[in-house]
Design an enzyme around this catalytic site. Structure first.
Site, PDB file in Angstrom:
ATOM      1  N   LYS A   1       0.828  -1.200   0.000  1.00 20.40           N
ATOM      2  CA  LYS A   1       0.000   0.000   0.000  1.00 20.40           C
ATOM      3  C   LYS A   1       0.876   1.270   0.000  1.00 20.40           C
ATOM      4  O   LYS A   1       2.089   1.176  -0.070  1.00 20.40           O
ATOM      5  CB  LYS A   1      -0.942  -0.031   1.215  1.00 20.40           C
ATOM      6  CG  LYS A   1      -1.842  -1.291   1.270  1.00 20.40           C
ATOM      7  CD  LYS A   1      -2.713  -1.461   0.035  1.00 20.40           C
ATOM      8  CE  LYS A   1      -3.952  -2.322   0.227  1.00 20.40           C
ATOM      9  NZ  LYS A   1      -3.758  -3.787   0.247  1.00 20.40           N
TER      10      LYS A   1
HETATM   11  C1  LIG Z   1      -4.987  -4.800   0.828  1.00 19.14           C
HETATM   12  C2  LIG Z   1      -6.457  -4.907   0.901  1.00 19.14           C
HETATM   13  C3  LIG Z   1      -7.115  -5.503   1.992  1.00 19.14           C
HETATM   14  C4  LIG Z   1      -6.375  -6.226   3.081  1.00 19.14           C
HETATM   15  O1  LIG Z   1      -5.452  -5.449   3.731  1.00 19.14           O
HETATM   16  P1  LIG Z   1      -4.409  -6.169   4.743  1.00 19.14           P
HETATM   17  O2  LIG Z   1      -3.819  -5.003   5.484  1.00 19.14           O
HETATM   18  O3  LIG Z   1      -3.417  -6.870   3.879  1.00 19.14           O
HETATM   19  O4  LIG Z   1      -5.164  -7.077   5.612  1.00 19.14           O
HETATM   20  C5  LIG Z   1      -8.493  -5.463   2.040  1.00 19.14           C
HETATM   21  N1  LIG Z   1      -9.210  -4.900   1.057  1.00 19.14           N
HETATM   22  C6  LIG Z   1      -8.623  -4.342  -0.016  1.00 19.14           C
HETATM   23  C7  LIG Z   1      -9.471  -3.708  -1.075  1.00 19.14           C
HETATM   24  C8  LIG Z   1      -7.231  -4.340  -0.140  1.00 19.14           C
HETATM   25  O5  LIG Z   1      -6.659  -3.803  -1.216  1.00 19.14           O
END
Ligand SMILES: *Cc1c(COP(=O)(O)O)cnc(C)c1O
Length: 379
Positions: free
Chosen positions: A185
């Site tokens: 992210k």
């Molecule tokens: C990355 C992501 C998640 C999960 O996030 P984590 O921090 O890896 O648990 C959930 N929803 C979306 C749309 C994502 O892109």
């Protein structure tokens, strides 16, 4: 010109991460809810305008906490897009609810708000819009429908940190909002996330569930002389080591977003001619969305061209990938009986979408190689 491989993603280290982690170690508190956790929560509240933020060990955990807080239970339905990551659905399926998948808009690839009303039933317990690529859903329309039916909205803003809708931070518009700090992210700490508790009525209980179902916060404020089991809960909070890492990233949030935005702009400019020639579709960011440049997804005219482009780029050492395999048609959804029919836009988009490398460490020179390679593919 170098032809070193260009990875699809590379985690950016802002500078002070290890320093803050060491500070946590030497402070003598490395479990959860210490100085760095409080610093991150306060900083997220300041940056987003959220009234209350709880740090979690992932966005998946934030979604699970949100599902608990909304009282999602067997027999309930939760409306969400199928074009998303599995955690969006799992958080509610873990509580025994049935995910109801709604198709997406062909421009932003977000939940199609015009299909929302028809998906609501007396069993609907929550609506979960996902801000794909950090581009906001039409939140006015979604909140309007949700409020009219008295249904809570949980924003999956995993990709939406530092992005906005009509000037409001994504994650702060619904009753609850969930962010991710996973290494893929924009702001990262390896694995991490946060929950914005926007509905004041949920705040006290959110704190209890977050602290493993105890009133530890009241104990620490000196209001009770011991903390006890008060409610459901789990271990949702990250350790201070992780919070220290995240604190260093949050200090650089503006600069990180600005650099990603420049990368996004260079792609739009560098590939504009191919869109004009009808070879591909560039990502759409509506005027009322503040973009955090999280992803750079392209739509090719056909699946064959998408697959050919990805292997052409990989042949040149460029990490390019696709996603998502739609949830409604996944092996688990089929087995669990969640498949209720085709979702034409979701299925079409998932076959034609390609993501180009888009991250802080991507240099303008590397990016030009990617742009040139996409042109070479169509030449
Ligand atoms: C990355 C992501 C998640 C999960 O996030 P984590 O921090 O890896 O648990 C959930 N929803 C979306 C749309 C994502 O892109």
């Amino acid at each position: 010109m170098s032809d070193d491989p260009i990875p699809f993603n590379y985690p950016f280290v802002a500078g002070k991460e290890l320093y803050y982690m060491a500070e946590a170690v030497f402070s003598g508190q490395i479990a959860s809810n210490g100085a760095f956790t409080r610093r991150c929560q306060a900083e997220l509240e300041r940056r987003t305008g959220a009234e209350k933020v709880l740090l979690t060990h992932s966005c998946t955990a934030a979604l699970e906490l949100a599902a608990l807080l909304c009282g999602v239970a067997p027999g309930h339905e939760v409306i969400m897009p199928s074009f998303t990551f599995v955690s969006t659905a799992n958080a509610f399926v873990l509580r025994g609810a049935t995910p109801v998948f709604v198709d997406i808009r062909p421009d932003t690839l977000n939940l199609d708000e015009s299909l929302l009303e028809a998906a609501i039933t007396p069993r609907t317990r929550a609506i979960v819009p996902v801000h794909y690529a950090g581009v906001a859903c039409d939140m006015d329309a979604i909140m309007g429908i949700a409020r009219a039916h008295g249904i809570p909205v949980i924003e999956d803003a995993a990709q939406g940190i530092e992005a906005s809708y009509k000037g409001r931070a994504l994650g702060t518009i619904g009753d609850l909002g969930c962010w991710s700090f996973h290494e893929t992210k924009n702001l990262i700490c390896g694995e991490g996330g946060a929950l914005a508790v926007n509905d004041p009525a949920l705040r006290e209980r959110a704190q209890i569930l977050w602290e493993k179902g105890t009133d530890r916060a009241a104990f620490e404020r000196g209001e009770v002389d011991r903390y006890t089991w008060q409610d459901l809960g789990s271990s949702f909070a990250p350790s201070e080591l992780i919070a220290g890492f995240l604190a260093a990233q949050l200090e650089e949030a503006e600069q990180i977003t600005a650099r990603r935005a420049a990368t996004h702009r260079r792609y739009l400019e560098g590939l504009h001619d191919l869109e004009q020639a009808g070879k591909l579709q560039l990502p759409r960011v509506p005027a009322d969305c503040g973009n955090n440049a999280h992803l750079f997804p392209l739509l090719l005219p056909t699946q064959e061209q998408r697959d050919a482009l990805l292997s052409f780029l990989r042949g040149r050492g460029i990490g390019a990938v696709f996603h998502y395999i739609p949830l409604h048609d996944s092996p688990f959804a089929r087995r669990a009986g969640y498949y209720t029919g085709p979702l034409p836009v979701t299925e079409d988009v998932s076959r034609r979408l390609a993501r180009l490398p888009c991250y802080y460490e991507l240099s303008p020179e590397q990016q030009q190689r990617v742009i040139d390679a996409v042109h070479a593919f169509f030449a």
